[in-house]
Design a protein around this motif. Structure first.
Motif, PDB file in Angstrom:
ATOM      1  N   TYR A 131     -73.519  66.523 -20.513  1.00  0.00           N
ATOM      2  CA  TYR A 131     -74.370  66.619 -21.706  1.00  0.00           C
ATOM      3  C   TYR A 131     -73.580  67.166 -22.892  1.00  0.00           C
ATOM      4  O   TYR A 131     -73.845  66.798 -24.026  1.00  0.00           O
ATOM      5  N   LEU A 140     -71.629  64.222 -24.248  1.00  0.00           N
ATOM      6  CA  LEU A 140     -72.576  63.234 -24.781  1.00  0.00           C
ATOM      7  C   LEU A 140     -73.186  63.710 -26.101  1.00  0.00           C
ATOM      8  O   LEU A 140     -73.313  62.931 -27.055  1.00  0.00           O
ATOM      9  N   ALA A 141     -73.551  64.978 -26.157  1.00  0.00           N
ATOM     10  CA  ALA A 141     -74.134  65.527 -27.392  1.00  0.00           C
ATOM     11  C   ALA A 141     -73.099  65.554 -28.506  1.00  0.00           C
ATOM     12  O   ALA A 141     -73.424  65.227 -29.660  1.00  0.00           O
ATOM     13  N   GLU A 188     -70.544  63.514 -28.872  1.00  0.00           N
ATOM     14  CA  GLU A 188     -70.387  62.126 -29.319  1.00  0.00           C
ATOM     15  C   GLU A 188     -71.566  61.704 -30.206  1.00  0.00           C
ATOM     16  O   GLU A 188     -71.373  61.008 -31.210  1.00  0.00           O
ATOM     17  N   LYS A 189     -72.771  62.112 -29.821  1.00  0.00           N
ATOM     18  CA  LYS A 189     -73.958  61.775 -30.612  1.00  0.00           C
ATOM     19  C   LYS A 189     -73.856  62.369 -32.014  1.00  0.00           C
ATOM     20  O   LYS A 189     -74.100  61.678 -33.010  1.00  0.00           O
ATOM     21  N   ALA A 198     -71.257  60.546 -34.164  1.00  0.00           N
ATOM     22  CA  ALA A 198     -71.767  59.255 -34.642  1.00  0.00           C
ATOM     23  C   ALA A 198     -72.797  59.451 -35.752  1.00  0.00           C
ATOM     24  O   ALA A 198     -72.804  58.709 -36.743  1.00  0.00           O
ATOM     25  N   GLU A 199     -73.647  60.454 -35.595  1.00  0.00           N
ATOM     26  CA  GLU A 199     -74.676  60.704 -36.619  1.00  0.00           C
ATOM     27  C   GLU A 199     -74.060  61.201 -37.927  1.00  0.00           C
ATOM     28  O   GLU A 199     -74.580  60.896 -38.999  1.00  0.00           O
ATOM     29  N   THR A 235     -72.143  71.025 -32.793  1.00  0.00           N
ATOM     30  CA  THR A 235     -71.124  70.711 -31.788  1.00  0.00           C
ATOM     31  C   THR A 235     -70.639  71.984 -31.094  1.00  0.00           C
ATOM     32  O   THR A 235     -70.515  72.024 -29.862  1.00  0.00           O
ATOM     33  N   TYR A 266     -78.759  66.100 -27.143  1.00  0.00           N
ATOM     34  CA  TYR A 266     -78.546  64.727 -26.700  1.00  0.00           C
ATOM     35  C   TYR A 266     -79.861  63.975 -26.514  1.00  0.00           C
ATOM     36  O   TYR A 266     -79.996  62.817 -26.913  1.00  0.00           O
ATOM     37  N   LYS A 267     -80.850  64.634 -25.923  1.00  0.00           N
ATOM     38  CA  LYS A 267     -82.107  63.953 -25.589  1.00  0.00           C
ATOM     39  C   LYS A 267     -83.085  63.846 -26.762  1.00  0.00           C
ATOM     40  O   LYS A 267     -83.972  63.005 -26.727  1.00  0.00           O
ATOM     41  N   LYS A 301     -84.876  62.906 -30.231  1.00  0.00           N
ATOM     42  CA  LYS A 301     -84.888  61.719 -31.088  1.00  0.00           C
ATOM     43  C   LYS A 301     -84.473  62.065 -32.516  1.00  0.00           C
ATOM     44  O   LYS A 301     -84.124  61.189 -33.292  1.00  0.00           O
ATOM     45  N   THR A 327     -82.222  63.283 -35.569  1.00  0.00           N
ATOM     46  CA  THR A 327     -80.806  63.071 -35.859  1.00  0.00           C
ATOM     47  C   THR A 327     -80.250  64.239 -36.654  1.00  0.00           C
ATOM     48  O   THR A 327     -81.004  65.109 -37.115  1.00  0.00           O
TER      49      THR A 327
END
Length: 166
Positions: free
Chosen positions: A15, A18-19, A21-22, A25-26, A48, A62-63, A65, A67
């Motif tokens: 996680y 993944l978080a 990376e999210k 990207a955002e 981060t 990560y989970k 919705k 942004t």
């Protein structure tokens, strides 16, 4: 900053990546106004960092919705012309954990000796805008006697001061 959560050992380590990376990207696809953009890179770095410190925080980031753009919009929504750093941190955390609050602990690392009496007596130079008329400086009154040495609460050899902002 330490994030305190319960039962973090049951969370998978992925996680955190993944978080991260999210959020990366955002940040690249960030949308928002001038105020939101002003804090976007700082907010991304802090989210981060929080994710790296806490798998539970990373899982929620990560989970969710929401942004990074939503997070920054929430942080600055009631700000007028300025916002304190503490309110930015509080807003970042509450964007992902609405029921959370923050506590700050500041450590001041002292490098070198305490300032001399001469250094403490210096008056900072004031910078005047070029369009404003420059007023002649008034000479400082001569001291009647040598001022007493300011007392410090530092014990001999103490190299840090710990302060709590809340």
């Amino acid at each position: 900053m330490t994030i305190i959560t319960q039962n973090e050992e049951h969370l998978p380590q992925n996680y955190q990546s993944l978080a991260t990376e999210k959020i990366d990207a955002e940040l690249k696809s960030f949308t928002g106004g001038r105020k939101e953009k002003c804090i976007s890179s700082h907010a991304a770095a802090q989210v981060t960092h929080f994710c790296e410190e806490s798998p539970a925080f990373a899982e929620v980031v990560y989970k969710t919705k929401r942004t990074l753009s939503d997070c920054c919009a929430e942080v600055v929504k009631d700000a007028k012309e300025y916002i304190s750093d503490i309110d930015v941190y509080r807003g970042i955390v509450r964007a992902y954990f609405p029921n959370a609050d923050i506590k700050f602990l500041m450590n001041i690392e002292i490098n070198g000796d305490a300032p001399s009496e001469e250094e403490m007596a210096k008056v900072p130079e004031r910078h005047v805008r070029p369009s404003a008329p420059v007023k002649p400086a008034k000479p400082a009154p001569a001291p009647a006697s040598k001022p007493p040495k300011p007392e410090t609460n530092l014990a001999a050899g103490q190299r840090s001061i710990q302060l709590s902002l809340f």
